[in-house]
Design a protein around this motif. Structure first.
Motif, PDB file in Angstrom:
ATOM      1  N   GLY A 149      37.007  38.658  42.003  1.00 40.06           N
ATOM      2  CA  GLY A 149      36.485  38.767  43.360  1.00 40.06           C
ATOM      3  C   GLY A 149      37.569  38.880  44.419  1.00 40.06           C
ATOM      4  O   GLY A 149      37.371  38.455  45.551  1.00 40.06           O
ATOM      5  N   GLY A 150      38.727  39.412  44.057  1.00 38.88           N
ATOM      6  CA  GLY A 150      39.817  39.580  45.013  1.00 38.88           C
ATOM      7  C   GLY A 150      40.622  38.315  45.271  1.00 38.88           C
ATOM      8  O   GLY A 150      41.435  38.282  46.188  1.00 38.88           O
ATOM      9  N   THR A 151      40.396  37.263  44.457  1.00 42.40           N
ATOM     10  CA  THR A 151      41.152  36.028  44.629  1.00 42.40           C
ATOM     11  C   THR A 151      41.658  35.504  43.284  1.00 42.40           C
ATOM     12  O   THR A 151      41.083  35.788  42.231  1.00 42.40           O
ATOM     13  N   ILE A 152      42.732  34.711  43.366  1.00 42.39           N
ATOM     14  CA  ILE A 152      43.253  33.964  42.221  1.00 42.39           C
ATOM     15  C   ILE A 152      42.553  32.613  42.295  1.00 42.39           C
ATOM     16  O   ILE A 152      42.625  31.933  43.327  1.00 42.39           O
ATOM     17  N   ASN A 153      41.876  32.212  41.224  1.00 38.62           N
ATOM     18  CA  ASN A 153      40.980  31.073  41.289  1.00 38.62           C
ATOM     19  C   ASN A 153      41.434  29.893  40.430  1.00 38.62           C
ATOM     20  O   ASN A 153      41.796  30.066  39.271  1.00 38.62           O
ATOM     21  N   CYS A 154      41.380  28.719  41.023  1.00 38.15           N
ATOM     22  CA  CYS A 154      41.629  27.471  40.311  1.00 38.15           C
ATOM     23  C   CYS A 154      40.285  26.776  40.169  1.00 38.15           C
ATOM     24  O   CYS A 154      39.685  26.366  41.167  1.00 38.15           O
ATOM     25  N   THR A 155      39.814  26.643  38.964  1.00 43.23           N
ATOM     26  CA  THR A 155      38.498  26.054  38.753  1.00 43.23           C
ATOM     27  C   THR A 155      38.509  24.534  38.704  1.00 43.23           C
ATOM     28  O   THR A 155      37.453  23.917  38.617  1.00 43.23           O
ATOM     29  N   CYS A 156      39.681  23.912  38.795  1.00 41.00           N
ATOM     30  CA  CYS A 156      39.722  22.438  38.835  1.00 41.00           C
ATOM     31  C   CYS A 156      38.988  21.917  40.072  1.00 41.00           C
ATOM     32  O   CYS A 156      38.190  20.995  39.975  1.00 41.00           O
ATOM     33  N   GLY A 186      42.666  45.685  42.736  1.00 37.42           N
ATOM     34  CA  GLY A 186      41.811  44.684  43.384  1.00 37.42           C
ATOM     35  C   GLY A 186      41.634  43.426  42.552  1.00 37.42           C
ATOM     36  O   GLY A 186      40.809  42.579  42.874  1.00 37.42           O
ATOM     37  N   GLY A 187      42.411  43.286  41.495  1.00 44.30           N
ATOM     38  CA  GLY A 187      42.296  42.130  40.610  1.00 44.30           C
ATOM     39  C   GLY A 187      43.653  41.707  40.082  1.00 44.30           C
ATOM     40  O   GLY A 187      44.685  41.910  40.726  1.00 44.30           O
ATOM     41  N   GLY A 188      43.660  41.152  38.899  1.00 39.99           N
ATOM     42  CA  GLY A 188      44.903  40.696  38.301  1.00 39.99           C
ATOM     43  C   GLY A 188      44.657  40.008  36.981  1.00 39.99           C
ATOM     44  O   GLY A 188      43.556  40.036  36.444  1.00 39.99           O
ATOM     45  N   ALA A 189      45.710  39.369  36.470  1.00 42.15           N
ATOM     46  CA  ALA A 189      45.639  38.651  35.203  1.00 42.15           C
ATOM     47  C   ALA A 189      46.567  37.448  35.255  1.00 42.15           C
ATOM     48  O   ALA A 189      47.632  37.501  35.868  1.00 42.15           O
ATOM     49  N   VAL A 190      46.148  36.378  34.582  1.00 36.09           N
ATOM     50  CA  VAL A 190      46.935  35.152  34.499  1.00 36.09           C
ATOM     51  C   VAL A 190      47.691  35.171  33.173  1.00 36.09           C
ATOM     52  O   VAL A 190      47.084  35.316  32.115  1.00 36.09           O
ATOM     53  N   TYR A 191      49.002  35.016  33.242  1.00 37.01           N
ATOM     54  CA  TYR A 191      49.857  34.910  32.063  1.00 37.01           C
ATOM     55  C   TYR A 191      50.488  33.519  32.096  1.00 37.01           C
ATOM     56  O   TYR A 191      51.671  33.353  32.400  1.00 37.01           O
ATOM     57  N   ALA A 192      49.666  32.507  31.808  1.00 35.48           N
ATOM     58  CA  ALA A 192      50.096  31.110  31.941  1.00 35.48           C
ATOM     59  C   ALA A 192      51.311  30.798  31.081  1.00 35.48           C
ATOM     60  O   ALA A 192      52.230  30.112  31.530  1.00 35.48           O
ATOM     61  N   SER A 193      51.337  31.294  29.846  1.00 32.09           N
ATOM     62  CA  SER A 193      52.453  30.983  28.959  1.00 32.09           C
ATOM     63  C   SER A 193      53.754  31.623  29.445  1.00 32.09           C
ATOM     64  O   SER A 193      54.834  31.165  29.089  1.00 32.09           O
ATOM     65  N   LYS A 194      53.651  32.652  30.267  1.00 30.66           N
ATOM     66  CA  LYS A 194      54.831  33.309  30.837  1.00 30.66           C
ATOM     67  C   LYS A 194      55.141  32.797  32.239  1.00 30.66           C
ATOM     68  O   LYS A 194      56.118  33.176  32.854  1.00 30.66           O
ATOM     69  N   VAL A 203      53.291  33.184  35.168  1.00 29.79           N
ATOM     70  CA  VAL A 203      53.079  34.129  36.261  1.00 29.79           C
ATOM     71  C   VAL A 203      51.633  34.632  36.287  1.00 29.79           C
ATOM     72  O   VAL A 203      50.966  34.696  35.259  1.00 29.79           O
ATOM     73  N   VAL A 204      51.178  34.941  37.492  1.00 28.20           N
ATOM     74  CA  VAL A 204      49.925  35.676  37.714  1.00 28.20           C
ATOM     75  C   VAL A 204      50.361  37.012  38.297  1.00 28.20           C
ATOM     76  O   VAL A 204      51.159  37.051  39.237  1.00 28.20           O
ATOM     77  N   ILE A 205      49.860  38.100  37.741  1.00 33.40           N
ATOM     78  CA  ILE A 205      50.187  39.429  38.262  1.00 33.40           C
ATOM     79  C   ILE A 205      48.921  40.013  38.863  1.00 33.40           C
ATOM     80  O   ILE A 205      47.860  39.998  38.239  1.00 33.40           O
ATOM     81  N   THR A 206      49.045  40.525  40.085  1.00 31.94           N
ATOM     82  CA  THR A 206      47.902  41.143  40.761  1.00 31.94           C
ATOM     83  C   THR A 206      48.248  42.562  41.193  1.00 31.94           C
ATOM     84  O   THR A 206      49.424  42.934  41.266  1.00 31.94           O
ATOM     85  N   GLN A 207      47.213  43.343  41.476  1.00 27.25           N
ATOM     86  CA  GLN A 207      47.364  44.696  42.019  1.00 27.25           C
ATOM     87  C   GLN A 207      46.372  44.817  43.182  1.00 27.25           C
ATOM     88  O   GLN A 207      45.266  45.321  43.020  1.00 27.25           O
ATOM     89  N   PRO A 208      46.785  44.334  44.368  1.00 22.02           N
ATOM     90  CA  PRO A 208      45.859  44.345  45.503  1.00 22.02           C
ATOM     91  C   PRO A 208      45.426  45.748  45.916  1.00 22.02           C
ATOM     92  O   PRO A 208      44.299  45.940  46.383  1.00 22.02           O
ATOM     93  N   GLU A 209      46.299  46.719  45.773  1.00 22.94           N
ATOM     94  CA  GLU A 209      45.932  48.121  46.016  1.00 22.94           C
ATOM     95  C   GLU A 209      46.657  48.971  44.986  1.00 22.94           C
ATOM     96  O   GLU A 209      47.661  48.544  44.410  1.00 22.94           O
ATOM     97  N   ALA A 210      46.150  50.135  44.739  1.00 27.00           N
ATOM     98  CA  ALA A 210      46.684  50.995  43.681  1.00 27.00           C
ATOM     99  C   ALA A 210      48.203  51.156  43.786  1.00 27.00           C
ATOM    100  O   ALA A 210      48.722  51.525  44.835  1.00 27.00           O
ATOM    101  N   GLY A 211      48.898  50.824  42.700  1.00 29.27           N
ATOM    102  CA  GLY A 211      50.346  50.995  42.635  1.00 29.27           C
ATOM    103  C   GLY A 211      51.168  49.858  43.225  1.00 29.27           C
ATOM    104  O   GLY A 211      52.385  49.873  43.146  1.00 29.27           O
ATOM    105  N   THR A 212      50.536  48.849  43.823  1.00 28.80           N
ATOM    106  CA  THR A 212      51.249  47.703  44.401  1.00 28.80           C
ATOM    107  C   THR A 212      50.988  46.481  43.526  1.00 28.80           C
ATOM    108  O   THR A 212      49.834  46.050  43.383  1.00 28.80           O
ATOM    109  N   PHE A 213      52.044  45.941  42.921  1.00 31.28           N
ATOM    110  CA  PHE A 213      51.917  44.795  42.029  1.00 31.28           C
ATOM    111  C   PHE A 213      52.621  43.595  42.634  1.00 31.28           C
ATOM    112  O   PHE A 213      53.706  43.712  43.202  1.00 31.28           O
ATOM    113  N   LYS A 214      51.988  42.422  42.505  1.00 31.80           N
ATOM    114  CA  LYS A 214      52.523  41.171  43.052  1.00 31.80           C
ATOM    115  C   LYS A 214      52.542  40.122  41.951  1.00 31.80           C
ATOM    116  O   LYS A 214      51.696  40.132  41.040  1.00 31.80           O
TER     117      LYS A 214
END
Length: 157
Positions: free
Chosen positions: A114-121, A75-83, A85-96
């Motif tokens: 909160g279930g979204t990829i956020n741009c704070t700009c 239900g979340g993810g992580a930002v790997y800006a230097s790589k 890519v943003v990697i998310t796991q919307p449901e168990a075992g599914t990665f985007k």
């Protein structure tokens, strides 16, 4: 005798003008010394793991892995800006994977929460499932990035 009226010769400057000019030159020298030619990665954005976090996938000996599956919460993810890519796991075992650059004005996205990829700009929010816009001002989705999962390691395809 006033500073404003002391003249040494034709077209001469006042002492005040000479001192101001010398001060400006000195300031320019100091400021130029502060700049550098370092090519540091200033494009990295804070991740859901904290400022500068890139995840355990960046440990020595795992250069091709971006992250471990355990690094990406369901239900979340992580930002790997230097790589790139943003990697998310919307449901168990599914990665985007998604591009970490907001489609509104090209700011890097800052976190996944909160279930979204956020741009704070400008507060755009994108779906962790398909990158679609959940809240503007962005009107275009984040581009998908191909990733592969091999065991517990996640890599760019």
């Amino acid at each position: 005798m006033s500073d404003e009226k002391v003249q040494i010769g034709p077209g001469a400057q006042t002492r005040r003008a000479l001192l101001a000019g010398a001060g400006a030159v000195g300031a320019a020298v100091v400021l130029s010394a502060c700049g550098g030619d370092d090519d540091t990665d200033s494009g990295s954005a804070p991740t859901s793991g904290g400022p500068g976090a890139t995840g355990p996938g960046d440990t020595p000996g795992s250069s091709s892995a971006l992250a471990l599956t355990t690094d990406i919460p369901v239900g979340g993810g992580a930002v790997y800006a230097s790589k790139g890519v943003v990697i998310t796991q919307p449901e168990a075992g599914t990665f985007k994977g998604f591009d970490p650059i907001c489609t509104h004005q090209r700011c890097p996205v800052s976190n996944v929460d909160g279930g979204t990829i956020n741009c704070t700009c400008h507060n755009s929010k994108f779906s962790i499932t398909d990158g679609s816009v959940k809240q503007g001002p962005a009107t275009k989705p984040l581009a998908a990035k191909e990733i592969t999962v091999d065991g517990d390691r996640i890599s760019l395809a």
